[in-house]
Design a protein around this motif. Sequence first.
Motif, PDB file in Angstrom:
ATOM      1  N   ASP A 173      -8.516  -3.433  -4.282  1.00  0.00           N
ATOM      2  CA  ASP A 173      -7.987  -3.836  -2.973  1.00  0.00           C
ATOM      3  C   ASP A 173      -6.881  -4.877  -3.085  1.00  0.00           C
ATOM      4  N   ALA A 174      -6.808  -5.559  -4.209  1.00  0.00           N
ATOM      5  CA  ALA A 174      -5.784  -6.587  -4.403  1.00  0.00           C
ATOM      6  C   ALA A 174      -4.454  -6.017  -4.886  1.00  0.00           C
ATOM      7  N   CYS A 175      -4.433  -4.740  -5.290  1.00  0.00           N
ATOM      8  CA  CYS A 175      -3.218  -4.146  -5.846  1.00  0.00           C
ATOM      9  C   CYS A 175      -2.089  -4.136  -4.821  1.00  0.00           C
ATOM     10  N   ILE A 176      -0.929  -4.638  -5.235  1.00  0.00           N
ATOM     11  CA  ILE A 176       0.249  -4.662  -4.363  1.00  0.00           C
ATOM     12  C   ILE A 176       1.266  -3.595  -4.756  1.00  0.00           C
ATOM     13  N   GLY A 177       0.932  -2.784  -5.758  1.00  0.00           N
ATOM     14  CA  GLY A 177       1.809  -1.694  -6.167  1.00  0.00           C
ATOM     15  C   GLY A 177       3.080  -2.146  -6.852  1.00  0.00           C
ATOM     16  N   CYS A 178       3.044  -3.282  -7.526  1.00  0.00           N
ATOM     17  CA  CYS A 178       4.254  -3.803  -8.175  1.00  0.00           C
ATOM     18  C   CYS A 178       4.680  -2.965  -9.383  1.00  0.00           C
ATOM     19  N   GLY A 179       3.720  -2.285 -10.020  1.00  0.00           N
ATOM     20  CA  GLY A 179       4.038  -1.421 -11.141  1.00  0.00           C
ATOM     21  C   GLY A 179       4.194  -2.121 -12.474  1.00  0.00           C
ATOM     22  N   GLN A 180       3.876  -3.411 -12.549  1.00  0.00           N
ATOM     23  CA  GLN A 180       4.017  -4.128 -13.816  1.00  0.00           C
ATOM     24  C   GLN A 180       3.116  -3.551 -14.900  1.00  0.00           C
ATOM     25  N   CYS A 181       1.926  -3.103 -14.519  1.00  0.00           N
ATOM     26  CA  CYS A 181       1.012  -2.517 -15.509  1.00  0.00           C
ATOM     27  C   CYS A 181       1.601  -1.243 -16.102  1.00  0.00           C
ATOM     28  N   GLU A 182       2.149  -0.405 -15.246  1.00  0.00           N
ATOM     29  CA  GLU A 182       2.756   0.847 -15.703  1.00  0.00           C
ATOM     30  C   GLU A 182       3.982   0.575 -16.569  1.00  0.00           C
TER      31      GLU A 182
END
Length: 69
Positions: free
Chosen positions: A41-50
């Motif tokens: 639920d905390a994911c902001i979709g920044c994509g840093q992990c990807e």
Amino acid sequence: MKAEISVKLARCKGCGICAAFCPKSVLAIDELGKVQVVNPDACIGCGQCELRCPDYAIFVDKDAKGGVA
């Protein structure tokens, strides 16, 4: 907007880079040495992990309709 994170565990070597770069602590390395989505639920979709994953094991779908998987 919710993002959906999918992980290809067969590719994950458990380096922890994705968890280290996540600004919201969405990811963690489990006792088996694999990445897990622990706080979706905390994911902001920044994509840093990807972006940072050296093994292309994580994918972020920013257009997902629903929660993080």
